[in-house]
Design a protein around this motif. Structure first.
Motif, short mmCIF file in Angstrom:
data_model
loop_
_atom_site.label_atom_id
_atom_site.label_comp_id
_atom_site.label_asym_id
_atom_site.label_seq_id
_atom_site.Cartn_x
_atom_site.Cartn_y
_atom_site.Cartn_z
N HIS A 63 0.84 -1.21 0.00
CA HIS A 63 0.00 0.00 0.00
C HIS A 63 0.87 1.26 0.00
N LEU A 64 1.93 1.27 0.81
CA LEU A 64 2.81 2.44 0.86
C LEU A 64 3.47 2.71 -0.49
N ALA A 65 3.81 1.65 -1.20
CA ALA A 65 4.44 1.80 -2.51
C ALA A 65 3.50 2.42 -3.53
N GLN A 66 2.20 2.28 -3.31
CA GLN A 66 1.20 2.78 -4.26
C GLN A 66 0.60 4.13 -3.84
N ALA A 67 1.02 4.65 -2.69
CA ALA A 67 0.37 5.85 -2.15
C ALA A 67 0.74 7.11 -2.92
N ASP A 68 -0.25 7.93 -3.22
CA ASP A 68 -0.02 9.27 -3.75
C ASP A 68 0.10 10.28 -2.61
N ILE A 69 -0.62 10.01 -1.53
CA ILE A 69 -0.54 10.82 -0.31
C ILE A 69 -0.35 9.87 0.87
N PHE A 70 0.61 10.18 1.73
CA PHE A 70 0.77 9.44 2.98
C PHE A 70 0.61 10.42 4.13
N ALA A 71 -0.31 10.11 5.04
CA ALA A 71 -0.55 10.96 6.20
C ALA A 71 -0.34 10.17 7.48
N ALA A 72 0.35 10.77 8.44
CA ALA A 72 0.52 10.18 9.76
C ALA A 72 -0.18 11.06 10.77
N ILE A 73 -1.05 10.46 11.58
CA ILE A 73 -1.88 11.22 12.51
C ILE A 73 -1.64 10.73 13.93
N GLY A 74 -1.13 11.62 14.79
CA GLY A 74 -1.00 11.30 16.20
C GLY A 74 0.01 10.21 16.51
#
Length: 230
Positions: A161-172
């Motif tokens: 999934h990370l390899a395919q991400a256009d946006i990666f968000a980390a929350i908290g």
């Protein structure tokens, strides 16, 4: 079709009343991590460990999803693309908030695991040390939680999934616990725009392209509205 991959940590549940890992006066503060969150601690004193997670399970049942949980569920439902949520949390607030595509990389308070044969089943609200496995009958039931020194769940799928991400968000997230702390570097190396939501910059904050500081219930809600054009 664009893809958003979201990692959530203790900070997103804190506003619901779930104590964070490093809370100064919470459940964790009353115990050493080595005693309640390692396989060795469970071998030394299974009753202590089981009772610790019984208390966490009871606490989680008393709280409700907050605006950030609900905003992510809305994003998944309405976004013109794919949304995947990966959580380090072991509560069920994302599910109760409406999220469908969800990975619990550190396990789940509502799960039980046999330390002998690996069988999994729904945990009772109150587990007992020495509970038997419904599959192999060994008295080896433990909480289905990934402890320090153990491999998080679904790692191969998560890196896909990370390899395919256009946006990666980390929350908290604190950025102190690997492998999750390495997700931003993985996503960035594959060309994703990276954004961090936190009360303050995390231990890996310098690796994010964008930061939004403040309570997740406010910053995540605003971000989702922007993505959905509201």
């Amino acid at each position: 079709m664009s893809k958003i991959v979201i990692l959530t940590g203790a900070g997103i549940s804190a506003e619901s009343g779930i104590e964070t890992f490093r809370a100064e006066d919470g459940l964790w503060a009353q115990h050493r991590v080595e005693d309640v969150a390692t396989p060795e601690g469970f071998m030394r004193d299974p009753e202590l460990v089981v009772n610790f997670y019984n208390a966490r399970r009871a606490q989680a049942a008393e709280v409700s999803p907050n605006a950030a949980h609900k905003a992510l569920a809305q994003l998944e439902a309405e976004y013109d693309g794919e949304v995947v949520v990966i959580t380090q949390n072991v509560d069920d607030l994302h599910e109760r908030g409406g999220t469908q595509t969800l990975y619990h990389m550190h396990g789940h308070l509502k799960g039980a695991l046999c330390a002998s044969c690996g069988h999994r089943w729904p945990a009772p609200m109150v587990m007992q040390a020495g509970d038997t496995c419904p599959s192999c009958k060994a008295p080896a039931a433990r909480p289905d939680i990934v402890w320090f020194g153990e491999m998080p769940y679904d790692m191969e799928r998560l890196f896909d999934h990370l390899a395919q991400a256009d946006i990666f968000a980390a929350i908290g997230t604190s950025g102190n616990v690997y492998p999750a702390a390495g997700f931003v570097a993985e996503a960035r190396s594959n060309g994703a725009h990276t954004i961090e939501f936190n009360l303050e910059e995390s231990a890996v904050g310098n690796q994010f392209a964008e930061h939004r500081t403040g309570p997740a219930s406010q910053t995540v809600r605003k971000w989702v509205d922007e993505l959905l054009g509201k």
